[in-house]
Design a protein around this motif. Structure first.
Motif, mmCIF file in Angstrom:
data_model
loop_
_atom_site.group_PDB
_atom_site.id
_atom_site.type_symbol
_atom_site.label_atom_id
_atom_site.label_comp_id
_atom_site.label_asym_id
_atom_site.label_seq_id
_atom_site.Cartn_x
_atom_site.Cartn_y
_atom_site.Cartn_z
ATOM 1 N N SER A 1 0.834 -1.202 0.000
ATOM 2 C CA SER A 1 0.000 0.000 0.000
ATOM 3 C C SER A 1 0.870 1.253 0.000
ATOM 4 C CB SER A 1 -0.907 0.006 1.230
ATOM 5 O OG SER A 1 -0.135 0.025 2.413
ATOM 6 N N ALA A 2 0.280 2.325 -0.488
ATOM 7 C CA ALA A 2 0.951 3.614 -0.504
ATOM 8 C C ALA A 2 -0.120 4.697 -0.443
ATOM 9 C CB ALA A 2 1.796 3.779 -1.765
ATOM 10 N N GLY A 3 0.255 5.860 0.024
ATOM 11 C CA GLY A 3 -0.688 6.963 0.041
ATOM 12 C C GLY A 3 -1.064 7.380 1.444
ATOM 13 N N ARG A 4 -1.369 8.648 1.601
ATOM 14 C CA ARG A 4 -1.641 9.211 2.922
ATOM 15 C C ARG A 4 -3.047 8.912 3.432
ATOM 16 N NH1 ARG A 4 2.579 11.699 4.705
ATOM 17 N NH2 ARG A 4 4.137 12.546 3.265
ATOM 18 N N SER A 5 -3.829 8.191 2.644
ATOM 19 C CA SER A 5 -5.164 7.808 3.110
ATOM 20 C C SER A 5 -5.121 6.595 4.030
ATOM 21 C CB SER A 5 -6.068 7.501 1.911
ATOM 22 O OG SER A 5 -5.569 6.382 1.188
ATOM 23 N N ARG A 6 -3.961 5.958 4.151
ATOM 24 C CA ARG A 6 -3.857 4.774 4.989
ATOM 25 C C ARG A 6 -3.820 5.137 6.461
ATOM 26 N NH1 ARG A 6 -5.325 0.219 4.826
ATOM 27 N NH2 ARG A 6 -3.741 -0.403 6.319
ATOM 28 N N GLY A 7 -4.500 4.314 7.268
ATOM 29 C CA GLY A 7 -4.431 4.433 8.715
ATOM 30 C C GLY A 7 -3.590 3.301 9.285
ATOM 31 N N TRP A 8 -3.850 2.947 10.515
ATOM 32 C CA TRP A 8 -3.114 1.863 11.158
ATOM 33 C C TRP A 8 -3.342 0.546 10.409
ATOM 34 C CZ3 TRP A 8 0.271 2.575 15.095
ATOM 35 C CH2 TRP A 8 0.242 3.822 15.734
ATOM 36 N N PRO A 9 -2.333 -0.313 10.325
ATOM 37 C CA PRO A 9 -2.454 -1.584 9.583
ATOM 38 C C PRO A 9 -3.173 -2.656 10.393
ATOM 39 C CG PRO A 9 -0.233 -1.389 10.450
ATOM 40 C CD PRO A 9 -0.943 -0.097 10.810
ATOM 41 N N TRP A 10 -4.481 -2.462 10.595
ATOM 42 C CA TRP A 10 -5.283 -3.400 11.386
ATOM 43 C C TRP A 10 -5.317 -4.787 10.764
ATOM 44 C CZ3 TRP A 10 -5.943 -1.042 15.764
ATOM 45 C CH2 TRP A 10 -6.136 0.351 15.795
ATOM 46 N N PHE A 11 -5.107 -4.862 9.432
ATOM 47 C CA PHE A 11 -5.145 -6.163 8.754
ATOM 48 C C PHE A 11 -4.137 -7.143 9.329
ATOM 49 C CE2 PHE A 11 -1.846 -3.873 6.485
ATOM 50 C CZ PHE A 11 -0.885 -4.842 6.243
ATOM 51 N N LEU A 12 -3.073 -6.626 9.952
ATOM 52 C CA LEU A 12 -2.074 -7.518 10.543
ATOM 53 C C LEU A 12 -2.682 -8.378 11.637
ATOM 54 C CD1 LEU A 12 1.049 -5.173 10.792
ATOM 55 C CD2 LEU A 12 0.711 -7.068 9.199
ATOM 56 N N MET A 13 -3.688 -7.848 12.326
ATOM 57 C CA MET A 13 -4.351 -8.634 13.367
ATOM 58 C C MET A 13 -5.084 -9.823 12.757
ATOM 59 S SD MET A 13 -5.849 -5.752 15.987
ATOM 60 C CE MET A 13 -4.755 -4.575 16.798
ATOM 61 N N ALA A 14 -5.682 -9.612 11.572
ATOM 62 C CA ALA A 14 -6.354 -10.723 10.887
ATOM 63 C C ALA A 14 -5.340 -11.795 10.492
ATOM 64 C CB ALA A 14 -7.093 -10.208 9.656
ATOM 65 N N ALA A 15 -4.206 -11.359 9.956
ATOM 66 C CA ALA A 15 -3.163 -12.314 9.586
ATOM 67 C C ALA A 15 -2.664 -13.076 10.804
ATOM 68 C CB ALA A 15 -2.008 -11.574 8.907
ATOM 69 N N LYS A 16 -2.568 -12.377 11.930
ATOM 70 C CA LYS A 16 -2.062 -12.985 13.155
ATOM 71 C C LYS A 16 -3.010 -14.060 13.691
ATOM 72 C CE LYS A 16 0.634 -13.256 16.832
ATOM 73 N NZ LYS A 16 2.041 -13.677 16.785
ATOM 74 N N ILE A 17 -4.318 -13.774 13.692
ATOM 75 C CA ILE A 17 -5.239 -14.782 14.241
ATOM 76 C C ILE A 17 -5.351 -15.982 13.301
ATOM 77 C CG2 ILE A 17 -6.505 -13.153 15.666
ATOM 78 C CD1 ILE A 17 -8.744 -13.134 13.646
ATOM 79 N N LEU A 18 -5.157 -15.781 12.004
ATOM 80 C CA LEU A 18 -5.138 -16.914 11.083
ATOM 81 C C LEU A 18 -3.910 -17.787 11.341
ATOM 82 C CD1 LEU A 18 -6.280 -15.087 7.836
ATOM 83 C CD2 LEU A 18 -7.541 -16.887 9.024
ATOM 84 N N ALA A 19 -2.779 -17.144 11.610
ATOM 85 C CA ALA A 19 -1.567 -17.905 11.949
ATOM 86 C C ALA A 19 -1.771 -18.685 13.241
ATOM 87 C CB ALA A 19 -0.373 -16.954 12.070
ATOM 88 N N GLY A 20 -2.496 -18.070 14.178
ATOM 89 C CA GLY A 20 -2.792 -18.749 15.434
ATOM 90 C C GLY A 20 -3.677 -19.958 15.247
#
Length: 325
Positions: free
Chosen positions: A86-105
């Motif tokens: 991703s790129a651009g100033r419209s991005r906020g915190w990368p909450w998607f990492l939490m989804a990746a983390k629970i899938l890994a769990g």
């Protein structure tokens, strides 16, 4: 061999120019990555491709050449490929990492790879990996060990393929994105059965689908996500474009939260980010974002929408809070 014949094919004018074939695109990218192309020719090729409009065969050819440079990563045991460009100033915190983390769990081995630019520091996934206990790896060996131990890791493009990163950085010189951006979302260096992708413009949804079919990707999902990240907004309906068994599918994930706030405005500090994961703070919108993103990834892996959403909620509710660093 130079890039001149391919620049000529693309730039001969409205009546004589055409898109490159997959084989021609692969050869052109190989010439570039082997260091046999003049910088002027590289810029001309990439901008002509952009001007004409990206083509699925051209993207597949670029990926063929890129995978030849990243072949050693193909022996990693990865179930879910997660590109983050991703790129651009419209991005906020990368909450998607939490989804990746629970899938890994839940036992899915997740490889996140990427490079992010032109955005605020808090939007960079690298700045919150530690808060979620996601290893930031810098080599093939480190990635292999992390996947074996905790089922998830992040690898930067500079360590995955520095020569491809040099091409991506041409945005700073040319002032525009190029087909390199789209190709990296398709790269899937470990050849995982499933990949998820985010694009920044709806026109690229079908393009990524078509290229994935050409690349014989077993399962994939692509959405229009903020700044081009695979992150399912809960404040509006999200079109989920899938590929399963070489067939394209289209689904819609309904809105599930109040639209009175922008996603980029959610959260305040890195401590807030960690507090959400640990369950010390609650935010219904963020929870719905994470659950929806997790469900979309599960749908990419073959679950139907209803089961994916209910299972994602259970994964979020039962996440291991101690996994945060």
């Amino acid at each position: 061999m130079s890039l001149a014949p391919y620049v000529k094919i693309l730039g001969r004018g409205p009546s004589k120019s055409r898109n490159l074939t997959r084989e021609e695109a692969a050869d052109a990218m190989s010439i570039i990555l082997n260091g046999n192309a003049d910088p002027e020719a590289i810029g001309a090729l990439l901008m002509l491709l952009r001007y004409r409009g990206e083509d699925a065969s051209e993207l597949a050819g670029f990926v063929d050449a890129m995978r030849a440079r990243t072949a050693k990563w193909q022996d990693l045991d990865v179930g879910l490929d997660w590109p983050s460009y991703s790129a651009g100033r419209s991005r906020g915190w990368p909450w998607f990492l939490m989804a990746a983390k629970i899938l890994a769990g839940d036992g899915i081995k997740v490889l996140i790879h990427g490079w992010n630019s032109h955005q605020q520091s808090h939007a960079n996934p690298r700045n919150v990996l530690e808060q979620l206990g996601i290893p930031f790896t810098t080599s093939h060996l480190e990635a292999k060990e992390a996947l074996e131990q905790v089922n998830i890791c992040y690898i930067g493009l500079e360590n995955l393929a520095s020569d491809i990163l040099d091409l991506l950085k041409l945005r700073d010189v040319l002032g525009l994105r190029s087909p390199v951006n789209s190709s990296l979302r398709l790269l899937n260096p470990a050849l995982a059965d499933t990949t998820v992708q985010g694009v920044f413009h709806p026109a690229f949804l079908k393009l990524q689908q078509e290229a994935s079919v050409l690349l014989a990707q077993k399962q994939m999902a692509v959405i229009k996500g903020g700044g081009g990240e695979f992150e399912v907004s809960p404040i509006k309906p999200v079109s989920l474009n899938l590929v399963k068994n070489n067939q394209a599918e289209l689904h819609t994930i309904a809105e599930r939260a109040d639209g009175g706030i922008r996603i980029s405005e959610l959260g305040g500090t890195v401590n807030d980010f960690e507090a959400i994961w640990r369950g010390e703070s609650e935010d219904a919108t963020i929870e719905e974002l994470v659950v929806g993103t997790c469900a979309a990834a599960l749908m990419a892996r073959g679950q139907d929408q209803s089961n994916a959403m209910s299972y994602a909620r259970r994964l979020w509710k039962n996440r291991n809070l101690s996994n945060a660093a």
